[in-house]
Each structure stands twice: as C-alpha cells, then as structure tokens.
Design a protein around this motif. Sequence first.
Motif, PDB file in Angstrom:
ATOM      1  N   ILE A  80      -7.870 -12.745  -5.404  1.00 46.90           N
ATOM      2  CA  ILE A  80      -7.891 -11.349  -5.935  1.00 46.90           C
ATOM      3  C   ILE A  80      -6.678 -10.698  -5.174  1.00 46.90           C
ATOM      4  CG2 ILE A  80     -10.182 -11.423  -6.891  1.00 46.90           C
ATOM      5  CD1 ILE A  80     -10.894  -9.500  -4.469  1.00 46.90           C
ATOM      6  N   ASP A  81      -6.037  -9.727  -6.091  1.00 47.76           N
ATOM      7  CA  ASP A  81      -5.198  -8.712  -5.558  1.00 47.76           C
ATOM      8  C   ASP A  81      -5.662  -7.532  -5.036  1.00 47.76           C
ATOM      9  OD1 ASP A  81      -3.233  -6.777  -5.232  1.00 47.76           O
ATOM     10  OD2 ASP A  81      -1.789  -8.041  -6.264  1.00 47.76           O
ATOM     11  N   ASP A  82      -5.972  -7.363  -3.702  1.00 50.29           N
ATOM     12  CA  ASP A  82      -6.652  -6.177  -2.980  1.00 50.29           C
ATOM     13  C   ASP A  82      -6.039  -4.842  -3.539  1.00 50.29           C
ATOM     14  OD1 ASP A  82      -8.768  -5.767  -1.056  1.00 50.29           O
ATOM     15  OD2 ASP A  82      -7.372  -4.537  -0.454  1.00 50.29           O
ATOM     16  N   GLU A  83      -4.918  -4.558  -4.022  1.00 45.29           N
ATOM     17  CA  GLU A  83      -4.276  -3.421  -4.304  1.00 45.29           C
ATOM     18  C   GLU A  83      -4.904  -3.242  -5.772  1.00 45.29           C
ATOM     19  OE1 GLU A  83      -0.143  -2.417  -2.122  1.00 45.29           O
ATOM     20  OE2 GLU A  83      -0.040  -3.780  -3.993  1.00 45.29           O
ATOM     21  N   VAL A  84      -4.900  -4.094  -6.618  1.00 44.85           N
ATOM     22  CA  VAL A  84      -5.501  -3.948  -7.817  1.00 44.85           C
ATOM     23  C   VAL A  84      -6.993  -3.498  -7.724  1.00 44.85           C
ATOM     24  CG1 VAL A  84      -6.373  -5.113 -10.012  1.00 44.85           C
ATOM     25  CG2 VAL A  84      -4.072  -5.511  -9.002  1.00 44.85           C
ATOM     26  N   LEU A  85      -7.728  -4.435  -6.990  1.00 49.98           N
ATOM     27  CA  LEU A  85      -9.084  -3.923  -6.909  1.00 49.98           C
ATOM     28  C   LEU A  85      -9.551  -2.692  -6.160  1.00 49.98           C
ATOM     29  CD1 LEU A  85     -11.947  -4.930  -7.352  1.00 49.98           C
ATOM     30  CD2 LEU A  85     -11.932  -5.777  -4.947  1.00 49.98           C
ATOM     31  N   PHE A  86      -8.478  -2.095  -5.240  1.00 48.22           N
ATOM     32  CA  PHE A  86      -8.685  -0.834  -4.509  1.00 48.22           C
ATOM     33  C   PHE A  86      -8.260   0.246  -5.586  1.00 48.22           C
ATOM     34  CE2 PHE A  86      -6.941   2.843  -2.468  1.00 48.22           C
ATOM     35  CZ  PHE A  86      -7.464   2.573  -1.088  1.00 48.22           C
ATOM     36  N   TRP A 129      -0.412  -2.982 -12.867  1.00 50.33           N
ATOM     37  CA  TRP A 129      -1.218  -1.965 -13.730  1.00 50.33           C
ATOM     38  C   TRP A 129      -2.107  -2.711 -14.890  1.00 50.33           C
ATOM     39  CZ3 TRP A 129      -3.834   1.913 -14.588  1.00 50.33           C
ATOM     40  CH2 TRP A 129      -4.253   2.323 -15.671  1.00 50.33           C
ATOM     41  N   PRO A 130      -1.354  -3.946 -15.610  1.00 50.92           N
ATOM     42  CA  PRO A 130      -2.127  -4.563 -16.432  1.00 50.92           C
ATOM     43  C   PRO A 130      -3.513  -4.952 -15.986  1.00 50.92           C
ATOM     44  CG  PRO A 130       0.005  -5.141 -17.032  1.00 50.92           C
ATOM     45  CD  PRO A 130       0.125  -4.456 -15.439  1.00 50.92           C
ATOM     46  N   ALA A 131      -3.565  -5.396 -14.714  1.00 48.23           N
ATOM     47  CA  ALA A 131      -4.677  -6.067 -14.244  1.00 48.23           C
ATOM     48  C   ALA A 131      -5.654  -4.873 -13.803  1.00 48.23           C
ATOM     49  CB  ALA A 131      -4.435  -6.894 -12.693  1.00 48.23           C
ATOM     50  N   VAL A 132      -5.257  -3.649 -13.378  1.00 44.60           N
ATOM     51  CA  VAL A 132      -6.060  -2.528 -12.963  1.00 44.60           C
ATOM     52  C   VAL A 132      -6.635  -2.060 -14.327  1.00 44.60           C
ATOM     53  CG1 VAL A 132      -6.007  -0.064 -12.322  1.00 44.60           C
ATOM     54  CG2 VAL A 132      -4.574  -1.773 -11.170  1.00 44.60           C
ATOM     55  N   ARG A 133      -5.754  -1.976 -15.433  1.00 44.07           N
ATOM     56  CA  ARG A 133      -6.359  -1.707 -16.822  1.00 44.07           C
ATOM     57  C   ARG A 133      -7.353  -2.368 -17.322  1.00 44.07           C
ATOM     58  NH1 ARG A 133      -5.509  -2.651 -22.211  1.00 44.07           N
ATOM     59  NH2 ARG A 133      -5.136  -0.791 -23.588  1.00 44.07           N
ATOM     60  N   ASP A 134      -7.254  -3.771 -16.984  1.00 41.64           N
ATOM     61  CA  ASP A 134      -8.277  -4.986 -17.419  1.00 41.64           C
ATOM     62  C   ASP A 134      -9.657  -4.484 -16.873  1.00 41.64           C
ATOM     63  OD1 ASP A 134      -8.842  -7.762 -18.606  1.00 41.64           O
ATOM     64  OD2 ASP A 134      -9.385  -7.756 -16.548  1.00 41.64           O
ATOM     65  N   ALA A 135      -9.441  -4.334 -15.550  1.00 40.49           N
ATOM     66  CA  ALA A 135     -10.740  -4.025 -14.587  1.00 40.49           C
ATOM     67  C   ALA A 135     -11.243  -2.760 -15.093  1.00 40.49           C
ATOM     68  CB  ALA A 135     -10.416  -3.837 -13.082  1.00 40.49           C
ATOM     69  N   ILE A 136     -10.602  -1.707 -15.373  1.00 43.89           N
ATOM     70  CA  ILE A 136     -11.292  -0.263 -15.661  1.00 43.89           C
ATOM     71  C   ILE A 136     -12.012  -0.611 -17.089  1.00 43.89           C
ATOM     72  CG2 ILE A 136     -10.805   1.970 -16.414  1.00 43.89           C
ATOM     73  CD1 ILE A 136      -8.715   1.975 -14.035  1.00 43.89           C
ATOM     74  N   PRO A 148      -9.366 -11.824 -12.612  1.00 46.25           N
ATOM     75  CA  PRO A 148     -10.350 -11.911 -11.316  1.00 46.25           C
ATOM     76  C   PRO A 148     -10.905 -10.791 -10.852  1.00 46.25           C
ATOM     77  CG  PRO A 148      -8.575 -13.521 -11.023  1.00 46.25           C
ATOM     78  CD  PRO A 148      -8.010 -12.725 -12.378  1.00 46.25           C
ATOM     79  N   GLU A 149     -10.071  -9.623 -10.797  1.00 41.30           N
ATOM     80  CA  GLU A 149     -10.407  -8.389 -10.247  1.00 41.30           C
ATOM     81  C   GLU A 149     -11.415  -7.844 -11.080  1.00 41.30           C
ATOM     82  OE1 GLU A 149      -6.547  -9.709  -8.756  1.00 41.30           O
ATOM     83  OE2 GLU A 149      -7.112  -9.334 -10.762  1.00 41.30           O
ATOM     84  N   GLY A 150     -11.002  -7.748 -12.447  1.00 36.60           N
ATOM     85  CA  GLY A 150     -12.015  -7.084 -13.398  1.00 36.60           C
ATOM     86  C   GLY A 150     -13.204  -7.954 -13.218  1.00 36.60           C
ATOM     87  N   ILE A 151     -13.319  -9.183 -13.393  1.00 39.22           N
ATOM     88  CA  ILE A 151     -14.789  -9.888 -13.341  1.00 39.22           C
ATOM     89  C   ILE A 151     -15.546  -9.464 -12.057  1.00 39.22           C
ATOM     90  CG2 ILE A 151     -15.704 -12.110 -12.967  1.00 39.22           C
ATOM     91  CD1 ILE A 151     -13.237 -13.231 -14.541  1.00 39.22           C
ATOM     92  N   VAL A 152     -15.052  -9.372 -10.735  1.00 37.68           N
ATOM     93  CA  VAL A 152     -15.838  -8.983  -9.793  1.00 37.68           C
ATOM     94  C   VAL A 152     -16.255  -7.804  -9.777  1.00 37.68           C
ATOM     95  CG1 VAL A 152     -14.943 -11.104  -8.380  1.00 37.68           C
ATOM     96  CG2 VAL A 152     -13.764  -8.845  -8.187  1.00 37.68           C
ATOM     97  N   LEU A 153     -15.146  -6.839 -10.316  1.00 39.12           N
ATOM     98  CA  LEU A 153     -15.676  -5.426 -10.236  1.00 39.12           C
ATOM     99  C   LEU A 153     -16.533  -5.044 -11.247  1.00 39.12           C
ATOM    100  CD1 LEU A 153     -14.966  -2.462  -9.086  1.00 39.12           C
ATOM    101  CD2 LEU A 153     -13.403  -2.243 -11.331  1.00 39.12           C
ATOM    102  N   ARG A 154     -16.642  -5.765 -12.678  1.00 39.97           N
ATOM    103  CA  ARG A 154     -17.686  -5.384 -13.348  1.00 39.97           C
ATOM    104  C   ARG A 154     -19.042  -5.984 -12.818  1.00 39.97           C
ATOM    105  NH1 ARG A 154     -20.363  -8.665 -17.104  1.00 39.97           N
ATOM    106  NH2 ARG A 154     -21.096  -7.715 -19.281  1.00 39.97           N
ATOM    107  N   ASP A 155     -19.144  -7.138 -12.183  1.00 37.87           N
ATOM    108  CA  ASP A 155     -20.222  -7.595 -11.575  1.00 37.87           C
ATOM    109  C   ASP A 155     -21.082  -6.828 -10.408  1.00 37.87           C
ATOM    110  OD1 ASP A 155     -20.680  -9.745 -13.472  1.00 37.87           O
ATOM    111  OD2 ASP A 155     -20.307 -11.307 -11.846  1.00 37.87           O
TER     112      ASP A 155
END
Length: 231
Positions: A80-86, A129-136, A148-155
């Motif tokens: 995962i990209d930690d900046e995206v997850l942050f 940004w697209p990965a942040v958008r996907d996660a949100i 990946p960032e969106g999957i683990v944030l959702r769980d």
Amino acid sequence: MRCVAAVTALCLTLGPLPAAAQPTPEPAPAPGVFVPTTPWQDAVLQFAGANFNHPSWGYRHAERNYPLARQLAHAENMAIDDEVLFAAALLHDWGGLEPFEVEGTPHQLRSIELAEPFLRDAGFPMEKWPAVRDAILGHVPSGQPTMPEGIVLRDADLLDFLGAEGIARLLAATGDEPSMDRSLSWIEGFSTSLPDRLITAEARRLAEPRVAYMIEFLNRLRSELPPATQP
C-alpha cells in the motif's frame, strides 16, 4: 470547564509555590498514530484535529482506522501507499460531519468534493488522488474499492463498527432522534450484516470475536431487563 476554573482560582489564592516545590514539567505527549512527515500531511492533520469532533465519526475514528488498515495490509501481504492511506483515513468521513454535510448527498461523495481541492492546495501529490478517491468512495458497507488502500480502509472501517469499540461508537452516535433503542438496533443489525461484507481474510478473522462479544452484550442486556421493559 468549571473544574478548570476552580483549580485556577485555588492556585491564585495560594500564590506561587516556593522554588524548591515547583512541579517538574510534564513530558511532551506521545505522538498519535498519524505522524506527519510532509507539509501537506501536517495541514491535513491540523485541520482534521480541529474540525472532526464527532464522537463516532470524527478524528478518533480515523486514528483507529489508519493503524488497523496498515495491520490488515501487512497480514495480507498487500503493498500500500502510506500517503494515500494517510489522506483517505483522515478525510473519508469529512462530508458527513457538521457543518460540512449537504442534505441529500451521500457523505462519501461530499467527502470527495471537499477533499480534492483541499489536498491540492495543501500540496498533496495529486497523481495519487485516484487512489484516495477510490478509498473514500469505497469505505462504506456498499462500497467496492478496487485499489489496495481502499480495500484495507474499508475493512478497517467496518471492523470499527464491531466489538466493544463498535458498541461504544453506536451508543455515542447522535442523530435527529437519538435513543437507546435506536443504538441497540444498530448494534444488532451491524453485528449480523457487516461480517459478510468484509473483503480480507484477516478482517474476517478479527471480526469473529468482535461479533461474538456484541451478541453476548445484547443477550446480557436483555437478561437484565425486567419483563416488558426497554432500556
């Protein structure tokens, strides 16, 4: 605040302590789970800490989601990209909080509207940004994150509705008609509906004891109530 005022008044009455009795300065508080390393991270952290004050969906909820999402990624061997997850962990519920919410707009969509210009102005690397958008967008129970960032944030977000912390969140939640019955119905509904929505095997493993605790809590509560009464 009254306690603080009373202590302050008492100190003024007694006057300054003798030099030998001056208290030792307390150590600086330990850093939270969010440790900013760039100016944009500091800007996001400062804004979230000052404005996201809801007892159930605010800053402390993000503080739990972030390390849990990282734990899930590690257990699943997901890069995962930690900046995206942050960014996503801190800003995913922004659009559901007062005074930022807009009636009729799902909070994840409103969060996107708010987060994109804020991150751009703060200096976030917008190629991510697209990965942040996907996660949100994907963090809600009906969401379908693809990165990946969106999957683990959702769980992580769903797990925060389960177990003792889930019970605490739902009892603290407020709404137009807050009531104990409403909170208990949420607890029961989430304990049965959310586990099947989890994506990662690690999240499903962590959910099992949490769900068992919620069921035990509800059964214990019902056993303590006199017949024909409600909490």
